[in-house]
Write an enzyme that holds these catalytic residues in place. Structure first.
Site, PDB file in Angstrom:
ATOM      1  N   GLY A 197      10.666  -7.180  -1.868  1.00  0.00           N
ATOM      2  CA  GLY A 197       9.591  -6.225  -2.144  1.00  0.00           C
ATOM      3  C   GLY A 197       9.974  -4.845  -1.655  1.00  0.00           C
ATOM      4  O   GLY A 197       9.184  -4.153  -1.012  1.00  0.00           O
ATOM      5  N   ALA A 198      11.210  -4.423  -1.989  1.00  0.00           N
ATOM      6  CA  ALA A 198      11.825  -3.277  -1.321  1.00  0.00           C
ATOM      7  C   ALA A 198      11.547  -1.930  -1.963  1.00  0.00           C
ATOM      8  O   ALA A 198      11.973  -0.902  -1.425  1.00  0.00           O
ATOM      9  CB  ALA A 198      13.348  -3.495  -1.260  1.00  0.00           C
ATOM     10  N   GLY A 244       5.875   0.821  -0.585  1.00  0.00           N
ATOM     11  CA  GLY A 244       5.105   0.479   0.597  1.00  0.00           C
ATOM     12  C   GLY A 244       5.929   0.136   1.817  1.00  0.00           C
ATOM     13  O   GLY A 244       6.883   0.833   2.172  1.00  0.00           O
ATOM     14  N   ILE A 245       5.564  -0.942   2.480  1.00  0.00           N
ATOM     15  CA  ILE A 245       6.225  -1.339   3.718  1.00  0.00           C
ATOM     16  C   ILE A 245       7.688  -1.678   3.469  1.00  0.00           C
ATOM     17  O   ILE A 245       8.561  -1.356   4.272  1.00  0.00           O
ATOM     18  CB  ILE A 245       5.479  -2.520   4.363  1.00  0.00           C
ATOM     19  CG1 ILE A 245       4.094  -2.064   4.840  1.00  0.00           C
ATOM     20  CG2 ILE A 245       6.268  -3.100   5.536  1.00  0.00           C
ATOM     21  CD1 ILE A 245       3.206  -3.186   5.335  1.00  0.00           C
ATOM     22  N   GLY A 246       7.987  -2.321   2.331  1.00  0.00           N
ATOM     23  CA  GLY A 246       9.372  -2.648   2.013  1.00  0.00           C
ATOM     24  C   GLY A 246      10.237  -1.408   1.886  1.00  0.00           C
ATOM     25  O   GLY A 246      11.360  -1.348   2.408  1.00  0.00           O
ATOM     26  N   SER A 276      -0.175 -10.254   7.867  1.00  0.00           N
ATOM     27  CA  SER A 276      -1.283  -9.305   7.772  1.00  0.00           C
ATOM     28  C   SER A 276      -2.288  -9.609   8.878  1.00  0.00           C
ATOM     29  O   SER A 276      -2.386 -10.747   9.357  1.00  0.00           O
ATOM     30  CB  SER A 276      -1.968  -9.444   6.410  1.00  0.00           C
ATOM     31  OG  SER A 276      -3.179  -8.704   6.357  1.00  0.00           O
ATOM     32  N   TYR A 295      -5.413 -15.396   0.252  1.00  0.00           N
ATOM     33  CA  TYR A 295      -4.528 -14.384   0.833  1.00  0.00           C
ATOM     34  C   TYR A 295      -4.451 -14.548   2.346  1.00  0.00           C
ATOM     35  O   TYR A 295      -3.362 -14.667   2.919  1.00  0.00           O
ATOM     36  CB  TYR A 295      -5.007 -12.975   0.476  1.00  0.00           C
ATOM     37  CG  TYR A 295      -4.100 -11.903   1.039  1.00  0.00           C
ATOM     38  CD1 TYR A 295      -2.928 -11.545   0.373  1.00  0.00           C
ATOM     39  CD2 TYR A 295      -4.385 -11.272   2.254  1.00  0.00           C
ATOM     40  CE1 TYR A 295      -2.072 -10.580   0.900  1.00  0.00           C
ATOM     41  CE2 TYR A 295      -3.543 -10.314   2.786  1.00  0.00           C
ATOM     42  CZ  TYR A 295      -2.387  -9.978   2.096  1.00  0.00           C
ATOM     43  OH  TYR A 295      -1.538  -9.027   2.630  1.00  0.00           O
TER      44      TYR A 295
END
Length: 250
Positions: free
Chosen positions: A8-9, A12-14, A135, A145
């Protein structure tokens, strides 16, 4: 030069992990579904930081994608960031079961398989780390989730315990609300979230890297969220779930 793989790069966080690790001199293996966006991200990192950035387009909700990423991990990496994930628009009863199963495959099966693919090489070298992005929702009852993220936290803590005495580290990263594409993609209405609860992806990554270096098994970035998680563990679960429902989406 150490090597890091980030799933997931591209956003966002990735993407924040990719920037931070490139700045720290890591060679990168970037994993995401969108091959075009992945290539553009890699090229930007090469130009800005002068690092090697390998791309591996893969959908972790598919057997083909998981197998490809497992194979690359068995070649050896020093850091794995299991960041790929997504949310659903709507309540549990409104989401097709196929979509729920896809979430479990990405959030749970992929994290399990990729961690297990990376660890043998790390254990042999007696160094390395795995950061599994969970999370704050893991500590509250909020549908599939939060349930899947609770699994990530438990799995990470359990695996870290198995590695006691080793220099290999496994940590669950549990951020709160972060300004990324995540909520837009899930069609979540976050207009009711107070401004003070939002974190930047770069801050989350900065605290994650500090915590994994300290050997922590669970990282909750920012004092505000540490307090929220602490209080959440004290109040009755049904009340915590109702608060989470009201905050999470309308």
């Amino acid at each position: 030069m150490p090597t890091a793989m980030i799933t997931g790069a591209t956003a966002g966080i990735g993407a924040a992990f990719a920037r931070r690790l490139a700045a720290d001199g890591f060679s990168l293996v970037l994993v995401a579904r969108d091959a075009g966006r992945l290539a553009a991200s890699a090229e930007g990192l090469r130009l800005r930081y002068g690092v090697k950035a390998e791309v591996l387009p893969a959908d972790l909700a598919t057997e083909e994608g998981l197998t490809a990423v497992e194979g690359r991990l068995r070649e050896g990496v020093d850091l794995l960031v299991n960041n790929a994930g997504f949310g659903h628009p709507g309540n549990f009863f409104d989401v097709p079961v196929a979509d729920e199963l896809r979430m479990l495959k990405v959030h749970c099966e992929a994290v399990l398989r990729l961690t297990l693919a990376a660890l043998p090489g790390m254990r042999e070298r007696d160094r390395g780390a795995v950061i599994n992005v969970a999370s704050v929702a893991a500590f509250f009852a909020r549908g599939t989730y939060s349930a899947s993220k609770a699994w990530v936290v438990n799995f990470s803590e359990s695996t870290a315990a198995e590695l006691t005495g080793s220099r290999v580290r496994v940590m669950a990263l549990c951020p709160g609300f972060v300004r990324t594409e995540f909520h837009d993609r899930a069609a979540m209405d976050v207009s009711g979230i107070p401004g003070f609860l939002w974190l930047s992806a770069d801050k989350v990554v900065r605290e994650a890297m500090r915590d994994v270096a300290l050997g922590r098994r669970v990282s909750v970035p920012d004092l505000r969220y540490k307090v929220i998680v602490g209080v959440g563990r004290l109040v009755p679960k049904n009340l915590a779930g109702e608060i989470s429902r009201r905050l999470g989406r309308r």
